[in-house]
Scaffold this motif. Structure first.
Motif, PDB file in Angstrom:
ATOM      1  N   ASP A   1      10.213  39.896  72.692  1.00 33.51           N
ATOM      2  CA  ASP A   1      11.042  40.381  71.590  1.00 33.51           C
ATOM      3  C   ASP A   1      10.619  39.794  70.237  1.00 33.51           C
ATOM      4  O   ASP A   1      11.443  39.592  69.354  1.00 33.51           O
ATOM      5  N   ARG A   2       9.306  39.561  70.069  1.00 39.89           N
ATOM      6  CA  ARG A   2       8.819  39.123  68.762  1.00 39.89           C
ATOM      7  C   ARG A   2       8.801  40.294  67.777  1.00 39.89           C
ATOM      8  O   ARG A   2       8.825  40.106  66.570  1.00 39.89           O
ATOM      9  N   PHE A   3       8.700  41.501  68.302  1.00 40.08           N
ATOM     10  CA  PHE A   3       8.812  42.730  67.505  1.00 40.08           C
ATOM     11  C   PHE A   3       9.341  43.817  68.428  1.00 40.08           C
ATOM     12  O   PHE A   3       9.485  43.604  69.645  1.00 40.08           O
ATOM     13  N   ASP A   4       9.623  45.003  67.870  1.00 42.65           N
ATOM     14  CA  ASP A   4      10.283  46.065  68.635  1.00 42.65           C
ATOM     15  C   ASP A   4       9.314  46.987  69.355  1.00 42.65           C
ATOM     16  O   ASP A   4       9.587  47.441  70.467  1.00 42.65           O
ATOM     17  N   LEU A   5       8.211  47.309  68.689  1.00 42.96           N
ATOM     18  CA  LEU A   5       7.264  48.245  69.283  1.00 42.96           C
ATOM     19  C   LEU A   5       5.913  48.121  68.588  1.00 42.96           C
ATOM     20  O   LEU A   5       5.775  47.474  67.561  1.00 42.96           O
ATOM     21  N   PHE A   6       4.918  48.753  69.188  1.00 40.60           N
ATOM     22  CA  PHE A   6       3.616  48.853  68.540  1.00 40.60           C
ATOM     23  C   PHE A   6       3.030  50.229  68.827  1.00 40.60           C
ATOM     24  O   PHE A   6       3.392  50.892  69.808  1.00 40.60           O
TER      25      PHE A   6
ATOM     26  N   SER B   1       9.688  48.000  74.694  1.00 46.14           N
ATOM     27  CA  SER B   1      10.272  47.319  75.854  1.00 46.14           C
ATOM     28  C   SER B   1      11.385  48.177  76.450  1.00 46.14           C
ATOM     29  O   SER B   1      12.344  48.546  75.757  1.00 46.14           O
ATOM     30  N   ARG B   2      11.277  48.492  77.736  1.00 48.50           N
ATOM     31  CA  ARG B   2      12.340  49.260  78.397  1.00 48.50           C
ATOM     32  C   ARG B   2      13.622  48.440  78.524  1.00 48.50           C
ATOM     33  O   ARG B   2      14.725  49.002  78.538  1.00 48.50           O
ATOM     34  N   ALA B   3      13.491  47.117  78.593  1.00 49.05           N
ATOM     35  CA  ALA B   3      14.691  46.284  78.674  1.00 49.05           C
ATOM     36  C   ALA B   3      15.508  46.394  77.391  1.00 49.05           C
ATOM     37  O   ALA B   3      16.743  46.434  77.431  1.00 49.05           O
ATOM     38  N   LYS B   4      14.843  46.475  76.265  1.00 53.75           N
ATOM     39  CA  LYS B   4      15.552  46.557  74.988  1.00 53.75           C
ATOM     40  C   LYS B   4      15.943  47.990  74.653  1.00 53.75           C
ATOM     41  O   LYS B   4      17.005  48.232  74.059  1.00 53.75           O
TER      42      LYS B   4
ATOM     43  N   ASN C   1       1.159  45.568  56.094  1.00 55.49           N
ATOM     44  CA  ASN C   1       1.301  44.148  55.742  1.00 55.49           C
ATOM     45  C   ASN C   1       2.505  43.512  56.427  1.00 55.49           C
ATOM     46  O   ASN C   1       2.577  42.291  56.568  1.00 55.49           O
ATOM     47  N   ALA C   2       3.472  44.341  56.812  1.00 51.69           N
ATOM     48  CA  ALA C   2       4.674  43.826  57.472  1.00 51.69           C
ATOM     49  C   ALA C   2       4.498  43.679  58.983  1.00 51.69           C
ATOM     50  O   ALA C   2       5.386  43.147  59.660  1.00 51.69           O
ATOM     51  N   MET C   3       3.380  44.138  59.519  1.00 53.32           N
ATOM     52  CA  MET C   3       3.142  44.020  60.961  1.00 53.32           C
ATOM     53  C   MET C   3       3.010  42.557  61.367  1.00 53.32           C
ATOM     54  O   MET C   3       2.388  41.760  60.666  1.00 53.32           O
ATOM     55  N   LEU C   4       3.574  42.220  62.510  1.00 55.57           N
ATOM     56  CA  LEU C   4       3.345  40.913  63.107  1.00 55.57           C
ATOM     57  C   LEU C   4       2.104  41.034  63.984  1.00 55.57           C
ATOM     58  O   LEU C   4       2.097  41.796  64.950  1.00 55.57           O
ATOM     59  N   ARG C   5       1.055  40.321  63.633  1.00 58.66           N
ATOM     60  CA  ARG C   5      -0.242  40.531  64.270  1.00 58.66           C
ATOM     61  C   ARG C   5      -0.484  39.552  65.421  1.00 58.66           C
ATOM     62  O   ARG C   5      -0.196  38.364  65.317  1.00 58.66           O
TER      63      ARG C   5
ATOM     64  N   ARG D   1      11.529  51.848  60.652  1.00 61.23           N
ATOM     65  CA  ARG D   1      12.874  51.380  61.000  1.00 61.23           C
ATOM     66  C   ARG D   1      12.834  50.308  62.082  1.00 61.23           C
ATOM     67  O   ARG D   1      13.864  49.778  62.469  1.00 61.23           O
ATOM     68  N   TYR D   2      11.656  50.023  62.580  1.00 59.71           N
ATOM     69  CA  TYR D   2      11.500  49.031  63.645  1.00 59.71           C
ATOM     70  C   TYR D   2      10.570  47.904  63.184  1.00 59.71           C
ATOM     71  O   TYR D   2       9.763  48.070  62.266  1.00 59.71           O
ATOM     72  N   ARG D   3      10.669  46.769  63.855  1.00 58.82           N
ATOM     73  CA  ARG D   3       9.710  45.682  63.639  1.00 58.82           C
ATOM     74  C   ARG D   3       8.434  46.027  64.411  1.00 58.82           C
ATOM     75  O   ARG D   3       8.478  46.230  65.617  1.00 58.82           O
TER      76      ARG D   3
END
Length: 326
Positions: free
Chosen positions: A243-248, A187-190, A225-229, A205-207
């Motif tokens: 903002d459910r996670f930082d990047l993909f 996200s460019r906003a974040k 396993n830690a990925m939010l799918r 280091r990121y979600r």
């Protein structure tokens, strides 16, 4: 001279001959593989196999010298096995979310049709049409597609899958026939100044977000396993912006293809930044085949042979450039 029609019978084989001989037979007669019963002792050190359902059997257990009379034994040679290629209708599945520019539905007047196109569709069409094998491709939820192939249900292969150790236990893989390239999306906003990622190890280091059912096998340094799918790519983009996670990290070519189809708004979205994932080679993709159905191995051998020929002739590159220009 002493074979007759009957629902079942026995073949007499000397010790040591049963396994290689019947394995070769079953390459040519796929139905045999599911109908052979356990071996039973037939006396004099011989092994007899019940061939129930094959429709042909000896009225008495024969001496090996007479086996040459049975046409199936003649199919142990490569030319005859080639003639015995299974040309029955073939069902193929792939991902319902589409995988452009490799497998996707044609659009007319911005409306999705039921006609499939793409690089992978063109490649398998060339191969199967050449061999006069009728086929059908269905796009299913990805997990269901994999499960159907693994469980030897109605589908015997899929067009695009990356390798990981678990999948290699479940499926047979073709040679790689295309590759994609990982990009990081954020996200460019974040992160108005971008993210600090010098390699995939920094992703930890990121979600992280991802799509359900996808292997991400090239991301070996990531705790998957830690990925939010998310259920699909459009949902993945919405979750990022919420903002459910930082990047993909995803395949750039596929997301660019989905954007062109109007399915997603990711690559061309000014609110979403992107960068190539440093240090990552191309992500290789293969066709996969059933391990449990004997026809799967035959299809794997056929596809690999044709892919080698298409690679050597330049045909693969020509087909790819229709969809992924340099």
């Amino acid at each position: 001279k002493d074979w007759g029609a009957h629902p079942g019978g026995f073949l007499r084989l000397p010790p040591g001959a049963a396994t290689p001989l019947l394995s070769s037979l079953c390459l040519s007669y796929a139905a045999c593989a599911k109908k052979l019963s356990r071996p039973v002792l037939a006396g004099s050190g011989t092994v007899a196999f019940y061939t129930g359902g094959m429709g042909i059997f000896p009225r008495r257990i024969l001496d090996m010298r007479a086996l040459w009379l049975f046409p199936a034994w003649l199919c142990l040679s490569a030319p005859c096995q080639a003639q015995a290629l299974d040309r029955s209708p073939l069902r193929i599945c792939d991902d319902a979310d589409e995988w452009p520019p490799y497998t996707y539905y044609v659009r007319k007047n911005q409306q999705q049709t039921r006609e499939l196109t793409g690089y992978s569709v063109d490649v398998i069409t060339r191969i199967l049409d050449k061999q006069r094998i009728p086929f059908r491709i269905d796009l299913l939820p990805w997990k269901r597609c994999l499960s159907a192939i693994d469980n030897d249900e109605q589908y015997l292969m899929a067009l695009s899958a990356s390798k990981n150790p678990e999948r290699e236990k479940q499926f047979l893989f073709s040679l790689p026939y295309y590759q994609t390239h990982y990009y990081v999306f954020y996200s460019r906003a974040k992160y108005p100044d971008g993210v600090n990622v010098a390699g995939q190890a920094d992703l930890g280091r990121y979600r992280l977000g991802g799509v359900k059912g996808y292997a991400y096998s090239a991301l070996t340094a990531v705790d998957k396993n830690a990925m939010l799918r998310a259920a699909d790519y459009p949902t993945l983009a919405r979750m990022l912006q919420a903002d459910r996670f930082d990047l993909f990290a995803e395949d750039y070519e596929v997301l660019a293809g989905l954007d062109r189809l109007g399915v997603t708004h990711i690559v061309d979205n000014p609110a979403i930044g992107r960068m190539p994932l440093p240090g990552m080679p191309g992500n290789a993709f293969h066709m996969i085949f059933s391990r449990k159905n004997p026809r799967g191995a035959q299809l794997q051998q056929l596809v690999d042979r044709e892919l080698r020929q298409m690679q050597a002739s330049g045909e693969l590159e020509q087909l790819l450039r229709r969809y992924v220009p340099r």
